[in-house]
Design an enzyme around this catalytic site. Sequence first.
Site, PDB file in Angstrom:
ATOM      1  N   CYS A  31       0.813  -1.278  -0.009  1.00 18.86           N
ATOM      2  CA  CYS A  31      -0.018   0.152   0.105  1.00 18.86           C
ATOM      3  C   CYS A  31       0.714   1.237  -0.016  1.00 18.86           C
ATOM      4  CB  CYS A  31      -0.948  -0.004   1.401  1.00 18.86           C
ATOM      5  SG  CYS A  31      -1.827   1.475   1.490  1.00 18.86           S
ATOM      6  N   CYS A  34      -0.070   3.931   2.577  1.00 16.96           N
ATOM      7  CA  CYS A  34       0.442   3.376   3.793  1.00 16.96           C
ATOM      8  C   CYS A  34       1.957   3.579   4.087  1.00 16.96           C
ATOM      9  CB  CYS A  34       0.284   1.853   3.984  1.00 16.96           C
ATOM     10  SG  CYS A  34      -1.387   1.445   3.560  1.00 16.96           S
TER      11      CYS A  34
END
Length: 110
Positions: A31, A34
């Site tokens: 991600c 993230c």
Amino acid sequence: MAITEITKENMDAEFKNSPLPTVLDFWGPKCGPCMALMPKYHELAENPKYAGKFKFCSVDTSKNRRVAITFRVMSQPTFLFYKNGEEVARLGGEALTIEAIKAKVDELVG
């Protein structure tokens, strides 16, 4: 102050029974948003202002899918905020900023 890694094995002891307001960061290694937030989240957790007042936790969803399912986390990044064992806020999405996370932490610390 270290960030506590939450797994299905330690979830109750480390999170559910915590007397402190708590944030859970649901992230994954693939991600991009993230990974961009992670260093800033770690800096926030290391701020002495929160020592003994707030608990910072992290859930690697690639290794702990059951934990993500338990909390009904459907996208990443997602940050869940708890106080007195109850969810009080949920922030997420690609546009999530560290400023929004810090504001919610500050609100819960009082």
